[in-house]
Design a protein around this motif. Structure first.
Motif, PDB file in Angstrom:
ATOM      1  N   ARG A 170      11.334 -26.295 -56.942  1.00  0.00           N
ATOM      2  CA  ARG A 170      10.261 -26.089 -55.972  1.00  0.00           C
ATOM      3  C   ARG A 170       9.221 -27.209 -56.055  1.00  0.00           C
ATOM      4  N   LEU A 171       8.806 -27.552 -57.279  1.00  0.00           N
ATOM      5  CA  LEU A 171       7.827 -28.627 -57.432  1.00  0.00           C
ATOM      6  C   LEU A 171       8.367 -29.949 -56.899  1.00  0.00           C
ATOM      7  N   ALA A 172       9.644 -30.225 -57.171  1.00  0.00           N
ATOM      8  CA  ALA A 172      10.224 -31.501 -56.758  1.00  0.00           C
ATOM      9  C   ALA A 172      10.292 -31.632 -55.245  1.00  0.00           C
ATOM     10  N   THR A 221      -3.747 -15.896 -53.595  1.00  0.00           N
ATOM     11  CA  THR A 221      -3.680 -14.881 -52.540  1.00  0.00           C
ATOM     12  C   THR A 221      -3.120 -15.468 -51.257  1.00  0.00           C
ATOM     13  N   GLU A 222      -3.562 -16.658 -50.898  1.00  0.00           N
ATOM     14  CA  GLU A 222      -3.050 -17.311 -49.692  1.00  0.00           C
ATOM     15  C   GLU A 222      -1.560 -17.608 -49.824  1.00  0.00           C
ATOM     16  N   ASP A 223      -1.144 -18.068 -51.003  1.00  0.00           N
ATOM     17  CA  ASP A 223       0.285 -18.326 -51.232  1.00  0.00           C
ATOM     18  C   ASP A 223       1.096 -17.051 -51.103  1.00  0.00           C
ATOM     19  N   ALA A 228       5.571 -30.968 -51.930  1.00  0.00           N
ATOM     20  CA  ALA A 228       4.403 -31.778 -52.304  1.00  0.00           C
ATOM     21  C   ALA A 228       3.147 -30.927 -52.387  1.00  0.00           C
ATOM     22  N   ASP A 229       3.029 -29.912 -51.522  1.00  0.00           N
ATOM     23  CA  ASP A 229       1.851 -29.039 -51.555  1.00  0.00           C
ATOM     24  C   ASP A 229       1.780 -28.269 -52.874  1.00  0.00           C
ATOM     25  N   ALA A 245       0.509 -30.571 -55.459  1.00  0.00           N
ATOM     26  CA  ALA A 245      -0.918 -30.827 -55.257  1.00  0.00           C
ATOM     27  C   ALA A 245      -1.758 -29.645 -55.735  1.00  0.00           C
ATOM     28  N   ARG A 246      -1.283 -28.416 -55.471  1.00  0.00           N
ATOM     29  CA  ARG A 246      -2.033 -27.232 -55.916  1.00  0.00           C
ATOM     30  C   ARG A 246      -2.085 -27.169 -57.440  1.00  0.00           C
ATOM     31  N   ARG A 247      -0.970 -27.482 -58.075  1.00  0.00           N
ATOM     32  CA  ARG A 247      -0.961 -27.485 -59.536  1.00  0.00           C
ATOM     33  C   ARG A 247      -1.933 -28.517 -60.080  1.00  0.00           C
ATOM     34  N   ASP A 248      -1.920 -29.700 -59.507  1.00  0.00           N
ATOM     35  CA  ASP A 248      -2.813 -30.763 -59.953  1.00  0.00           C
ATOM     36  C   ASP A 248      -4.270 -30.365 -59.755  1.00  0.00           C
ATOM     37  N   ALA A 249      -4.581 -29.783 -58.594  1.00  0.00           N
ATOM     38  CA  ALA A 249      -5.961 -29.388 -58.301  1.00  0.00           C
ATOM     39  C   ALA A 249      -6.441 -28.305 -59.269  1.00  0.00           C
TER      40      ALA A 249
END
Length: 383
Positions: free
Chosen positions: A204-206, A243-245, A209-210, A213-217
């Motif tokens: 999933r991470l690979a 919640t949004e996810d 990209a979103d 980015a969420r993990r990084d943030a």
């Protein structure tokens, strides 16, 4: 990888040669077959895939690829599989499994009951399975899956044969992701490392990209927490994103399930739901709400898993092992934190993360749990 000589249905199993050998032998030799199995291994190790492959080998006659594919697709009448999308497996679901266990195989060699989330059974629910596991009907095989045998009651563990899976290496997972998705090697390696060798999460991470980015943030925000105000703000943001996810993952499916149910009940599109069928619609909505709760808690648990990896890196640095970081991209910030904190403080944070994960499984409010955790991160509270 699985040997090239291993025929279907084992082709989909990856990186578990010894487990495949044991289960192939059991499927082919009745003397080696046990009536109940527990497949344990870390998330992403392929427990469910292996369980389905074993079921296919048990149910189908050797060489009957059509029947094997039916089992792998979950449509064979002699397979009953439970994969809960709720917080726990309900007792009525367990009772239905036991009822199915006493049916003779319809067209296959065995009837197989697969429970993919056996660690989500409460004690009361586990007790429902005990008699069926202790005195199984002829030609019925139980296959339970869990991260660890410690996640199940001793009474359950004593009635099953435990099969432990190996955890793949980062490079092996990265190579598999490149093969499956075609992403570049660097992205695959980073995703495998960040996912801590969880194959599904790495994929999933690979490919998303979103998600990267969420993990990084999230990790960047937690590293900036310096006070109680920061802790409350970041906790709220984590819950909001999770919640949004969860809504994004479940909304479309919820709509399709509702429409399908109404069509089956003969309710025209846009028409009011008649009183006679409202209970069925309400039952579906209740199930969907429980699934949404599970999805939210799973999302937050993934964040907590990432935080465990982050602070695990800190303690690794504090003990002088800087070549073994999961989050190499944060090396500078992690080194600064390792120098600023004592190892005791890092261990306290790691303990609190583990406690928070356990508390969330007990239905503690996610926001309060995360606020408490991040306040510990911010000011180093000692329990």
């Amino acid at each position: 990888m699985t040997s090239l000589a291993a025929p279907a249905p084992w082709d989909a199993v990856w990186g578990q040669d010894e487990a495949v050998r044991v289960l192939r032998n059991a499927a082919e030799d009745p003397a080696a077959l046990t009536h109940a199995w527990l497949i344990v291994g870390p998330p992403g190790s392929g427990r469910s895939t292996l369980a389905r492959a074993f079921a296919a080998a048990l149910i189908a006659e050797p060489g009957d690829t059509a029947a094997q594919n039916q089992v792998l697709a979950g449509t064979h009448p002699d397979l009953t599989a439970l994969r809960t999308e709720q917080v726990v497996i309900r007792i009525d679901e367990a009772r239905r499994l036991v009822e199915r266990a006493y049916f003779a195989p319809s067209i296959g060699r065995y009837r197989v009951i697969v429970v993919e989330d056996a660690d989500r059974m409460t004690e009361r629910t586990s007790n429902v399975l005990l008699k069926a596991l202790e005195e199984p009907p002829e030609h019925t095989i139980w296959v339970l899956c869990a991260p660890s045998d410690a996640d199940l009651l001793p009474t359950i563990r004593s009635r099953v044969r435990v099969l432990r899976l190996r955890e793949p290496e980062v490079d092996d997972v990265a190579a598999l992701i490149v093969q499956r998705t075609g992403v570049d090697a660097a992205t695959a390696e980073q995703s495998a490392r960040h996912a801590q060798r969880h194959i599904g999460m790495a994929q999933r991470l690979a490919t998303d990209a979103d998600a990267r980015a969420r993990r990084d943030a999230t990790l960047s925000a937690v590293l900036r927490v310096r006070g109680i105000g920061d802790a409350v703000e970041v906790a709220g943001e984590i819950v909001r994103v999770a919640t949004e996810d969860a809504k994004a993952l479940t909304a479309e499916r919820d709509r399709e399930e509702r429409e399908a149910l109404l069509r089956m009940l003969g309710v025209a599109e846009g028409a009011a739901v008649p009183p006679a069928v409202r209970s069925q619609v309400s039952a579906l909505e209740d199930d969907q709400k429980r699934r949404a709760t599970r999805s939210l808690r799973d999302g937050i648990d993934r964040v907590l898993t990432d935080l465990q990896a982050l602070y695990r890196d800190v303690i690794v640095l504090q003990f002088g092992r800087d070549g073994d970081l999961i989050n190499r991209e944060y090396a500078e910030a992690l080194r600064a934190l390792a120098a600023d904190w004592s190892p005791q403080r890092t261990l306290i944070v790691l303990d609190r993360i583990a406690e928070t994960r356990a508390n969330l499984e007990q239905n503690v409010a996610p926001l309060l749990a995360l606020e408490s955790l991040l306040i510990t991160v911010a000011i180093g509270l000692v329990p």
